[in-house]
Motif scaffolding. Structure first.
Motif, PDB file in Angstrom:
ATOM      1  N   ALA A  35      53.915  66.925 104.716  1.00  0.00           N
ATOM      2  CA  ALA A  35      53.191  67.403 105.889  1.00  0.00           C
ATOM      3  C   ALA A  35      51.744  66.919 105.869  1.00  0.00           C
ATOM      4  O   ALA A  35      51.200  66.500 106.894  1.00  0.00           O
ATOM      5  CB  ALA A  35      53.243  68.924 105.956  1.00  0.00           C
ATOM      6  N   ARG A  36      51.096  66.968 104.685  1.00  0.00           N
ATOM      7  CA  ARG A  36      49.718  66.469 104.584  1.00  0.00           C
ATOM      8  C   ARG A  36      49.656  64.971 104.860  1.00  0.00           C
ATOM      9  O   ARG A  36      48.722  64.479 105.507  1.00  0.00           O
ATOM     10  CB  ARG A  36      49.157  66.774 103.193  1.00  0.00           C
ATOM     11  N   ARG A  66      55.159  70.184 101.528  1.00  0.00           N
ATOM     12  CA  ARG A  66      53.746  70.280 101.897  1.00  0.00           C
ATOM     13  C   ARG A  66      53.025  68.951 101.693  1.00  0.00           C
ATOM     14  O   ARG A  66      52.117  68.607 102.457  1.00  0.00           O
ATOM     15  CB  ARG A  66      53.088  71.406 101.103  1.00  0.00           C
ATOM     16  N   LEU A 106      58.890  73.150  97.791  1.00  0.00           N
ATOM     17  CA  LEU A 106      57.705  73.476  98.578  1.00  0.00           C
ATOM     18  C   LEU A 106      56.617  72.426  98.405  1.00  0.00           C
ATOM     19  O   LEU A 106      55.955  72.018  99.366  1.00  0.00           O
ATOM     20  CB  LEU A 106      57.168  74.850  98.173  1.00  0.00           C
ATOM     21  N   VAL A 146      54.228  71.924 108.071  1.00  0.00           N
ATOM     22  CA  VAL A 146      55.560  71.761 107.473  1.00  0.00           C
ATOM     23  C   VAL A 146      56.646  72.032 108.517  1.00  0.00           C
ATOM     24  O   VAL A 146      57.665  71.337 108.569  1.00  0.00           O
ATOM     25  CB  VAL A 146      55.723  72.693 106.257  1.00  0.00           C
ATOM     26  N   GLU A 155      60.045  76.382 105.204  1.00  0.00           N
ATOM     27  CA  GLU A 155      58.916  76.786 104.374  1.00  0.00           C
ATOM     28  C   GLU A 155      58.872  78.299 104.223  1.00  0.00           C
ATOM     29  O   GLU A 155      58.672  78.819 103.112  1.00  0.00           O
ATOM     30  CB  GLU A 155      57.610  76.269 104.986  1.00  0.00           C
TER      31      GLU A 155
END
Length: 559
Positions: free
Chosen positions: A316-317, A313, A309, A323, A207
């Motif tokens: 990750a959410r 992300r 990206l 991340v 990231e």
């Protein structure tokens, strides 16, 4: 062993300090002199329930302290170390009882709870009597006594080791079962998550690297746009729009027509300035064209970085992590899948290990059971031999060993032991602390202590009126057995029997002194002459005769 006892303001005792020796010590005195007060006071120091009624009438509090000489390896020293109390050559137990009933307990002058005081005291001293707490009535104590009496230590150690190994194996099996169950419950999720994360292939610190590249490309794009905009102003792409160069050349043509006719040369100077401006403009256009050609603007690369990206992300959410934690999350999910894939085989290995460990424990516990059976028979016979001289010739002592259910198997084995007694023919044996007669119980405990002498870590035994209700040959037998125990363990006895008193190495007389305002209990150590006189009193009563003195001397000589 108990080395000293200090009593302050307990009932009829104002101030008393006693020092004790090894061997057999007796306390004698007339009924009501206060012998029981000594035991009550000692009980306070050993953690008995605090009773404000024990405080001397004129005092605000009672204080009792008992000092014990204890070797460094003694269990009591180990317990103190575990509790953060610095051990020493002696252990001092102190109890302070206030008028409001509140009490304080101290060990080696460090405040402790009454519970710890009792635990330490139980390892140091045991009071046995008709109304005292009987440690030998505890099945756990009985089992330990039987093992110490006649079971090879190696057998007990084998059971402890086997039990530990079995529990470790069972714990590993439980972990394997839980892990496999969790993995199976989440299998669909795990496989989807691993496929999704593997396709995304997140990398450590990715990231930050992408953000830096995006920032660089965004800057390059803005630079290229500015250069192209400036070039568009200098050289418009639309023919209808006149650029600066065209305007300058037009102005120069107009001025050129009049420059030759002008007298002062001003127009000629202006024309020269326009020519220089046109050259500068051409140079600027050349430089900007070169800069435009060298610009690093990469719209497609920037778009790819933005998409990467966004994907990282979003993932990750979805999993509620950062991340940067996505690679580790993938490893965790993959490991759980690997557990699932290999879990069946691992579970089978753990189950086999636990089964073997259980079998090993059963074998070790079985060997211990056999040894305990043999030891129980020997112990019962040994105690039985001690009963007739103690006027318990009709009593039957039984050591009962019983198997425990598997839920109660432990490091001490898979069986339990109980000491039982039947005091009359035809009676069913019952627990030794449930027999009806206190005197019988006291003498039974004496017989047990004779047989088990030296097997307990307790260094001091106190017998309270173990000779109650007996006399003659039975009392002599009690005295002889007390002396045998005292050969290896400190023994303190409260007695009314001259036969027992004659066996003592140390003799204390308890007397009540009646003053004008109140009575007072006094305790004194007797020398040989005073011992003879006291034993003669015990034989003859109030009027001591020469015959009684001679009998007392004879008893002392025989002892």
């Amino acid at each position: 062993m108990l080395t000293a006892l200090s009593i302050r303001d307990v009932v009829l005792i104002d101030r008393l300090d006693l020092a004790f020796d090894q061997g057999l010590t007796v306390f004698t005195g007339e009924t009501g002199a206060g012998k029981s007060i000594l035991l009550d006071a000692l009980g306070l120091a050993l953690g008995a329930r605090a009773d404000a009624g024990l405080i001397r009438a004129e005092a605000k509090q009672s204080v009792v302290a008992a000092s014990f000489a204890v070797p460094a390896a003694h269990p009591a020293q180990t317990l103190l170390t575990e509790q953060g109390i610095e051990p020493g050559e002696e252990i001092l137990l102190r109890r302070i009882v206030a008028r409001d009933g509140k009490s304080r307990a101290l060990i080696n002058d460090q405040p402790v709870g009454a519970g710890l005081l009792r635990r330490v005291a139980d390892l140091l001293i045991e009071i046995q009597g008709q109304h005292a707490q009987i440690g030998l009535a505890d099945p756990g104590v009985q089992l330990a006594m039987l093992d110490e009496y006649g079971v090879e230590p190696g057998l007990r150690e084998s059971v402890v080791s086997a039990h530990t190994a079995w529990r470790v194996a069972e714990a590993a099996l439980g972990v394997a079962e839980t892990a496999l169950a969790e993995a199976r419950r989440d299998e669909d999720f795990l496989r989807h998550a691993v496929d999704e994360l593997s396709g995304l292939a997140p990398r450590a610190d990715e990231e930050d690297a992408l953000a830096a590249s995006r920032q660089r490309l965004q800057g390059a794009e803005r630079r290229a746009e500015a250069i192209d905009s400036a070039l568009a102003e200098l050289a418009p792409r639309e023919r209808r729009s006149a650029g600066p160069a065209t305007i300058l050349r037009g102005a120069a043509r107009v001025l050129a027509r009049i420059a030759e006719t002008e007298a002062d040369g001003t127009v000629a100077l202006a024309l020269e300035a326009l020519e220089r401006a046109e050259e500068a403009l051409a140079e600027a256009e050349t430089l900007l064209s070169r800069a435009s050609a060298e610009a690093e603007a990469d719209p497609r690369g920037l778009e790819a970085i933005e998409e990467r990206l966004f994907s990282l992300r979003a993932m990750a959410r979805k999993h509620a992590v950062a991340v940067s934690e996505l690679p580790e999350l993938l490893d965790q999910f993959a490991a759980r899948l690997a557990t699932l894939d290999a879990g069946t085989a691992d579970l089978a290995r753990c189950a086999a290990t636990a089964k073997m460990a259980r079998a090993a424990y059963i074998a070790a516990a079985g060997a211990l059971m056999v040894a305990r059976n043999r030891a129980a028979e020997r112990l019962a016979k040994a105690v039985a031999r001690e009963l007739p001289p103690l006027k318990l010739d009709r009593a039957r002592f039984v050591v009962e060993r019983a198997d425990l259910p598997e839920t109660q198997w432990g490091a001490r084995g898979a069986d339990q032991v109980r000491f039982l007694i039947a005091t009359n023919p035809g009676d069913q044996p019952g627990a030794i602390d449930k027999v009806a007669s206190g005197g019988e119980l006291s003498r039974l405990l004496l017989a047990l202590n004779v047989v088990l002498a030296g097997e307990s870590p307790v260094g001091t035994l106190i017998f309270d009126e173990v000779d109650s209700g007996i006399g003659g040959a039975t009392a002599a037998a009690v005295g002889e057995r007390l002396a045998r125990i005292a050969a290896g363990t400190q023994v303190l006895v409260v007695t009314h029997s001259p036969q027992v008193a004659a066996r003592a190495g140390t003799h204390f007389q308890v007397a009540k002194l009646a003053g004008r305002s109140r009575a007072q209990t006094l305790v004194g150590r007797l020398d040989v002459a005073a011992r003879r006189e006291e034993i003669a009193r015990m034989l003859a009563g109030e009027t001591i005769t020469d015959a009684a003195r001679d009998a007392a001397l004879s008893l002392m000589a025989e002892s």
